[in-house]
Write an enzyme that holds these catalytic residues in place. Structure first.
Site, PDB file in Angstrom:
ATOM      1  CD  GLU A  58      39.866  36.885  46.375  1.00 52.90           C
ATOM      2  OE1 GLU A  58      38.978  36.992  45.503  1.00 52.90           O
ATOM      3  OE2 GLU A  58      41.031  37.290  46.209  1.00 52.90           O
ATOM      4  CD  GLN A 121      46.145  44.134  45.622  1.00 52.11           C
ATOM      5  OE1 GLN A 121      46.861  43.461  46.333  1.00 52.11           O
ATOM      6  NE2 GLN A 121      45.552  43.659  44.532  1.00 52.11           N
TER       7      GLN A 121
END
Lengths: 580, 163
Positions: A58, A121
Site C-alpha cells: 500500500e 482488521q
C-alpha cells in the site's frame, strides 16, 4: 436536456464512490484490495472508466498517487482496505502532508456497528491519520458519499494542498443499497475559505522595499510549483534582474540553466546561494517555509535582511523566522500584482548596487565551493552519473528520487529548467519513495523519460514494485547509485562519529541485474568510468522497458557543500578538508 | 502570558479531538478547556486557557484557524471581556466547623447544594483566581473533592463571536 425532470440514478454506496471519482475526472486509482473494501472493488469491476492500479504494498500506492499530484498539481487517489491496508498507507500520507501534496485516500473500515469492538482488521484510521492529514472524514450515511468525495478533492487541492482521508465503513458500500446519485458541481464550507489574493497594501510595501534593495535575493520554494507560479516568478526575477535560489522542493520553479539562478540553498545548497542569502539586505520568500534544512541556526540567519514572506498558509509566516512584510495569499496572483506594482512604480532597481552585487555573487560562483573532484582511479563519482544522465536526457526528464546522498546529488547536478519535473520526498525524507513515484509519473506520462535516482538502501524499501512495473509495462529507468553503504548515514558517521559505521554498511546485496531480470526487466551494471556514457546510452535506448542501471560508485564520496551545524547560512564544509 | 481563546467550531464528532491533538502534537499548553454546543446546534463553542509567549499564541491561533472544522477563533484577553468558572467542592463538615464553612461560603457567595451530616458540597462561580482563593480559605478544612469546569468567557458589550 431536461435534467430537472430526470430521476436521479439509484446506486449503491460503492458504485457511487467510483462514479464520483470518475465525475471528478479521476483516471487512475492506486490501491490494494481487502475485506473492508470488497464492495468497492466489485463496483470497480463493473465499470471501465476509472482504472485501478494494483500495487504490491500500500505504501507504493500512496507514492504513486503523490507523484501524479507532484507532476500535475491535481490530487492523486488511493484506495486501501482497513487495518493493515490503512496503516501501510500511513508513511505515504505523511510524506504528502509534509510536502503539501494534494491526495485523496479512501480507506476501508469495519462495519459501523463493529467500530470500537476491536473487530478483525479494525484500526482507528481517523485517529491515526489525524496528525498527518489536511482533513479526514468518516462516512456515516451512503447518501453522503458524492458530496464527501467532492469536499475531499476541494480541500485537498485548494489553499495549501494536502492529503484528505475518507474512512468508509463496509456497510456504507453494500451492493444492495440504492441511493439517488448526484455529483455536486461545487462545494462551499463556512469554516474553510482559503484566501484568494494577497493584501494590496502589503504588496505595495513589498514592491517598495524590493526596489530599494542593494543586495536582494529571491528565495522560492515548493509553493511556486504547487501554486503554478513559475511563469510569474520568472517574469518578476527578470524584470528586477535579481538572483534566485530554490529550495529542494522548489527546484524547477525557476530555470536552473538561467544565469540569474544561483542554485539550491540550505544544508547542501551551493556556496554562492548560501553566501548570497547570508549577505542579502532584502529577501523575498515565495512559497517557502524557512525549514530547518534551509535556515541552519535561526538565531544567526541572514542578519541584515528585511524579509518579505509570501505564503498561502498563515502558520508558515513568522513560524521560525520573523517576517517584516508578511503577505498571506496564493503566490501566483500575489507575484502578478507585485509585477504590476513594480512596473507602475517610478523607482527602478538600483543598477549600480545590483552590478556590484552580481560581481560579488559571480566571485562566489567562480570559487566552485563544494564541487566534486574527479581522479584517475576509474571509480565513478555519483555526481558524474547524474550529470551524464542530465546530458543524455537533455535536462528534460522527470526525475524522482529516494532519500540520502543520491537525492542531494540529483538535486545539485540535474539542472531542472521546468516545474513539476523534480519529484522527491523533501519534508518527511521517505526512503522507498523513488520507484513508486517514478511509476506514478510514467503511468500518466507514458511518452516521457522518467528516471528514478536511488541507492541500494532506498530501492530495497519498495523493490517489490518491480512486479507492478511489469504488470503495467512501466518503462522507468532506475539509476541505482550503489556505494554499498547507507551513504548519508555513513557521511554523518564520518563527520560526527569518527567513522564508526554503526549499521550503515549493506552486506549481502542482491545482484540487482539478475533481480531486475527475474522480474522480467533489463539489468545493466556499470563499474568503470570509461563505460559510463555508453552503457547509460544503451540503457536509455530501451524505450518502453524498465532498465535497472546499477552503477557502482565511489563509496567514500560525501555531499558538499554542507552547512556547519548550528552555524550561519554560509558556514559550510566544502570538502573533507576545507571549511569556510 | 495567559490567554483565553474562544473557538467556534462545527459540532461534529472528531472536532474536539483535532483541537486537543493539535495542542499535544505541537507542544502547546492547555490550562483548561471547556466545550459545549451553542444556541445554534450545528456549532460548538470552546474556551481554552493557554499560556505562552506572544509568538506561540500567534501560532496557536493560526493553527486553530487552519483546522477545517474551526469556524472562528478570538483571543478574549486582547480586549475587555468577562470570564467565569464554576467549581463544585466537597468538604468534610463536622459539627465544630460547620458554621465556619458556611460563613466562608457566604463570604464568597457560594451556595451549599448538597448536605449530609458530615459534609457540604459547595457551588462557587467566579474567576479562576476567586476559586483558587476559596480553596485557600478552606485550607484548614478537609477538602474531599474538587471539580472545576474550566473557564468560559465572552467579550464585553457589542463585540460578538459569530459565524
Amino acid at each position: 436536456m431536461s435534467e430537472a425532470n430526470q430521476q436521479p440514478e439509484m446506486m449503491s454506496g460503492g458504485a457511487m464512490l467510483i462514479r464520483a471519482l470518475h465525475d471528478q475526472g479521476v483516471k487512475y486509482v492506486y490501491g490494494y484490495p481487502g475485506g473492508a473494501v470488497l464492495h468497492i472493488y466489485d463496483a470497480i469491476h463493473q465499470q471501465d472508466k476509472v482504472e485501478h492500479i494494483l500495487v504490491r504494498h500500500e505504501q507504493a500506492a500512496t507514492h504513486m498517487a503523490d507523484a501524479y499530484a507532484r507532476a500535475t498539481g491535481k490530487a492523486g487517489v488511493v484506495l486501501v482496505t482497513s487495518g493493515p491496508g490503512a496503516t501501510n498507507a500511513v508513511t505515504g500520507i505523511a510524506t504528502a502532508y509534509m510536502d503539501s501534496i494534494p491526495m485523496v485516500i479512501i480507506t476501508g473500515q469495519v462495519m459501523s456497528h463493529l467500530i470500537g469492538d476491536d473487530a478483525f482488521q479494525e484500526t482507528d484510521m481517523m485517529g491515526i491519520s489525524r496528525p498527518i492529514v489536511k482533513h479526514n472524514m468518516s462516512v456515516k450515511n451512503p447518501a453522503d458519499i458524492p458530496m464527501m468525495v467532492k469536499k475531499a478533492f476541494y480541500i485537498a487541492e485548494s489553499g495549501r494542498p494536502g492529503p484528505v482521508v475518507i474512512d468508509v465503513p463496509k456497510d456504507m458500500t453494500m451492493p444492495n443499497g440504492r441511493f439517488p446519485y448526484h455529483y455536486p458541481t461545487e462545494v462551499s464550507l463556512r469554516s474553510y475559505n482559503p484566501v484568494q489574493k494577497g493584501h494590496s497594501g502589503q504588496i505595495r510595501k513589498a514592491a517598495n522595499v524590493l526596489l530599494s534593495a542593494k543586495q536582494p535575493m529571491i528565495y522560492s520554494g515548493g509553493g511556486i510549483i504547487m501554486g503554478d507560479a513559475s511563469n510569474e516568478l520568472r517574469e518578476l526575477a527578470q524584470l528586477l534582474g535579481y538572483p534566485v535560489t530554490n529550495t529542494l522542493m522548489g527546484l524547477g520553479g525557476y530555470p536552473a540553466t538561467d544565469k540569474q539562478f544561483v542554485g539550491m540553498l540550505g544544508m547542501h545548497g551551493t556556496f554562492e546561494a548560501n553566501n548570497a542569502m547570508h549577505h542579502a539586505d532584502v529577501i523575498l520568500a515565495l512559497g517557502a517555509r524557512f525549514d530547518d534544512r534551509v535556515t541552519n541556526n535561526v538565531k544567526k540567519f541572514c542578519p541584515n535582511a528585511t524579509i518579505i514572506h509570501v505564503d498561502i498558509d498563515p502558520t508558515s509566516i513568522s513560524k521560525t523566522i520573523d517576517s517584516h512584510i508578511p503577505i498571506v495569499g496564493p503566490v501566483k496572483p500575489v507575484i502578478a500584482e507585485l509585477i504590476e506594482q513594480i512596473k507602475a512604480s517610478e523607482q527602478k532597481p538600483d543598477a549600480e548596487a545590483l552590478a556590484a552585487w552580481w560581481q560579488q555573487i559571480n566571485e562566489w560562483r567562480e570559487r566552485k565551493g563544494g564541487h566534486y573532484k574527479t581522479d584517475n582511479s576509474g571509480q565513478i563519482k555519483p555526481q558524474q552519473v547524474v550529470e551524464a544522465v542530465w546530458r543524455l536526457t537533455k535536462g528534460d526528464a522527470y526525475v524522482t528520487s529516494d532519500v540520502g546522498q543520491h537525492q542531494m546529488f540529483a538535486a545539485q547536478y540535474y539542472r531542472f529548467d521546468k516545474p513539476y519535473r523534480w519529484i522527491n520526498s523533501g519534508g518527511l525524507g521517505t526512503m522507498g519513495f523513488g520507484l513508486p513515484a517514478a511509476m506514478g509519473v510514467k503511468l500518466n506520462f507514458p511518452e516521457a523519460e522518467v528516471v528514478c535516482v536511488t541507492g541500494e538502501g532506498s530501492i530495497q524499501m519498495n523493490i517489490q514494485e518491480l512486479s507492478t512495473c511489469k504488470q503495467y509495462g512501466l518503462g522507468v529507468k532506475i539509476l541505482n547509485l550503489n556505494n554499498g553503504y547507507l551513504g548519508m548515514v555513513k557521511q554523518w558517521q564520518d563527520m560526527n562519529y569518527e567513522s564508526r559505521y554503526s549499521n550503515s554498511y549493506m552486506d549481502s546485496l542482491p545482484d540487482f541485474m539478475k533481480l531486475a531480470e527475474a522480474y522480467g526487466h533489463i539489468g545493466i551494471t556499470i563499474r568503470h568510468i570509461d563505460e559510463l556514457e555508453a552503457k547509460l546510452a544503451e540503457a536509455f535506448s530501451y524505450k518502453d522497458r524498465l532498465v535497472f542501471i546499477d552503477v557502482i560508485v565511489d563509496p567514500t564520496e560525501h555531499v558538499y557543500p554542507m552547512q556547519v551545524p548550528m552555524g550561519k547560512m554560509n558556514d559550510m564544509f566544502l570538502s573533507k578538508t576545507e571549511r569556510t | 502570558m495567559r490567554h483565553l481563546l474562544s473557538v467556534l467550531m462545527e459540532n461534529e464528532p472528531g472536532a474536539l479531538a483535532r483541537v486537543v491533538g493539535l495542542f499535544a502534537q505541537r507542544g502547546y499548553n492547555i490550562e483548561s478547556l471547556t466545550v459545549a454546543p451553542t444556541e445554534d446546534k450545528t456549532l460548538s463553542r470552546m474556551t481554552l486557557v493557554t499560556k505562552g509567549e506572544d509568538k506561540v499564541i500567534e501560532q496557536i491561533t493560526k493553527q486553530l484557524n487552519k483546522l477545517i472544522e474551526v469556524v472562528k477563533v478570538i483571543d478574549l484577553t486582547e480586549g475587555a471581556h468577562v470570564e467565569r468558572e464554576l467549581m463544585l467542592i466537597k468538604v468534610k463538615a463536622p459539627t465544630p466547623v460547620r458554621e465556619e464553612i458556611k460563613r466562608t461560603a457566604d463570604i464568597f457567595r457560594g451556595q451549599i447544594i448538597d448536605v449530609t451530616p458530615t459534609s457540604y458540597t459547595i457551588q462557587l462561580t467566579g474567576t479562576s483566581d476567586k476559586l483558587d482563593a476559596f480553596i485557600e480559605a478552606l485550607s484548614g478544612m478537609q477538602i474531599l473533592e474538587v471539580a472545576r469546569t474550566g473557564v468560559s468567557g465572552v467579550s464585553r458589550g457589542e463585540k460578538l463571536l459569530l459565524v
